[in-house]
Design a protein around this motif. Sequence first.
Motif, short mmCIF file in Angstrom:
data_model
loop_
_atom_site.label_atom_id
_atom_site.label_comp_id
_atom_site.label_asym_id
_atom_site.label_seq_id
_atom_site.Cartn_x
_atom_site.Cartn_y
_atom_site.Cartn_z
N UNK A 10 -43.72 36.58 -63.44
CA UNK A 10 -44.45 35.49 -62.81
C UNK A 10 -43.53 34.29 -62.72
N UNK A 11 -43.75 33.40 -61.75
CA UNK A 11 -42.84 32.25 -61.61
C UNK A 11 -42.88 31.36 -62.83
N UNK A 12 -41.72 30.87 -63.23
CA UNK A 12 -41.63 29.98 -64.39
C UNK A 12 -42.20 28.61 -64.04
N UNK A 13 -43.01 28.03 -64.92
CA UNK A 13 -43.57 26.71 -64.63
C UNK A 13 -42.50 25.64 -64.70
N UNK A 154 -26.70 34.59 -67.51
CA UNK A 154 -26.92 36.03 -67.35
C UNK A 154 -25.61 36.82 -67.33
N UNK A 155 -24.64 36.39 -68.12
CA UNK A 155 -23.36 37.09 -68.14
C UNK A 155 -22.98 37.68 -69.48
N UNK A 232 -31.32 34.35 -72.61
CA UNK A 232 -30.96 35.06 -73.84
C UNK A 232 -32.10 35.97 -74.30
N UNK A 233 -31.82 37.24 -74.46
CA UNK A 233 -32.86 38.17 -74.92
C UNK A 233 -33.40 37.79 -76.28
N UNK A 234 -32.52 37.36 -77.18
CA UNK A 234 -32.97 37.04 -78.53
C UNK A 234 -33.80 35.77 -78.57
N UNK A 302 -35.78 39.33 -65.20
CA UNK A 302 -37.22 39.53 -65.23
C UNK A 302 -37.81 39.04 -66.55
N UNK A 303 -37.15 39.35 -67.65
CA UNK A 303 -37.62 38.88 -68.95
C UNK A 303 -37.53 37.36 -69.05
N UNK A 304 -36.50 36.78 -68.48
CA UNK A 304 -36.36 35.32 -68.52
C UNK A 304 -37.52 34.65 -67.81
N UNK A 305 -37.89 35.17 -66.65
CA UNK A 305 -39.01 34.58 -65.91
C UNK A 305 -40.32 34.73 -66.68
#
Length: 322
Positions: A10-13, A154-155, A232-234, A302-305
Amino acid sequence: MAAKSPCGTRPAPSSVPVVEQLRPQHLPQEHWLGLEAAHHARVARYADPYLARRSAGQKHPVEDFLFTYYTQKPGQLLRWHPGDGVVLSGGRALERANWKFYRMLDDGDLAAVGLPPGTPAVTFDRESFMAQRAEAVSFAGVILNGTAKRPGQFGCFGLHEWAMVYRQEKFELRHEYLKLRLGAEGTDTVVEQNRIRCSHFDAFRFYTPDAVPLNELTPTRENQRTMEQPGCLHANMDLYKWAYKLTPALPSELVMDCFELSWRIRTMDMQASPYDLEEWGYPPIRIETPQGKAEYVEYQRAFAAESQTLRARVLQAIQPLL
């Protein structure tokens, strides 16, 4: 068991809405007992297999993580809370009278909710909670607000997991019951041939000593509040940590939304790791290849959003406390 994939995003606020102080929400017993039962069933899906494995002395490299790395235990997660600003009424509500950070309503409180005098009812004790947890609430707000406002990076390609086993024959082994997909030499080569830019201290602190100087950043506990970013995933897994640390001010439904996001991120994190998890049902994301890197970044974005949406919900929930 098939590996799980990220759900839709979903779009980030763009900002956290201002929360107005409204009349407390009243949940009668027949209503909130149903919510509690639904929460128990939701938690059991994850907790029951873990508890069965623990009793049998078995390990799972993916599904044990949220119960062993984080301090929230299954029994604590199972306990349902409605969150700040909610009144629970009925005889069963009195069972919570001695729970930490709950209080019974007096007749004045009852009248404000539209309940007759003497009605058994409890609610979250904001005053007591803030007297003991104000610093934790403030720090969570700083971390979450700061992370939400920074651009995602994202690198990294999940190389933090590879750095944790770099030249591991010299050091204590991690996950000694797992094989390295490329072997020790192949794993070391991947680390040496890629830029490593981990920004999260709680991943960086598990690097082998030989991997530490290879990281282009130096995350510390002291600079955590300025380093964390939404790619960052963590950092996104840690939404679960901040949510349960703010319990019972947050509703358990929100805590479980954070838990389930963290669960799916952990799955992808381990698929991109150097470990061979095929026999566990997790096909690899081969980040040592261009195709694998692209796949990793797609999941990461996708997870970041999704995490930005959840981060905003947590911040909104704690605005009255801040």
